[in-house]
Design a protein around this motif. Structure first.
Motif: not given
Length: 88
Positions: A62-71
């Motif tokens: 995520h560009p703000i939180t830097s959390k990994p996102i998987r779709v």
């Protein structure tokens, strides 16, 4: 006769047509690819279903939180009935 295979690809970048170009260059064009596959392959197998290229998942930070996102997405019906969906 024609031989078709299902392949899993793991691109590291999002370069335009990257997978299509590389597979075509290796003489393994994607069924239904109107740009990189031979026209007879598109006409014979790709008219009804379009291009047999599908993204199962996408992962990024995520560009703000830097959390990994998987779709993830289930395949279209024509992929789950392959090769019966193609008349070889």
């Amino acid at each position: 006769g024609e031989v078709m295979s299902t392949v899993k690809l793991f691109p590291k970048t999002g370069r335009t047509h990257q997978l299509r170009k590389h597979l075509s260059g290796a003489k393994l064009p994607i069924v239904g690819d109107k740009i990189y596959a031979p026209s007879d392959l598109v006409i014979k197998f790709g008219q009804e279903h379009g291009m047999f290229l599908w993204c199962a998942g996408l992962a990024f930070c995520h560009p703000i939180t830097s959390k990994p996102i998987r779709v993830e997405k289930d395949p279209p019906h024509c992929f789950t009935t392959y090769p019966e969906s193609l008349s070889m």
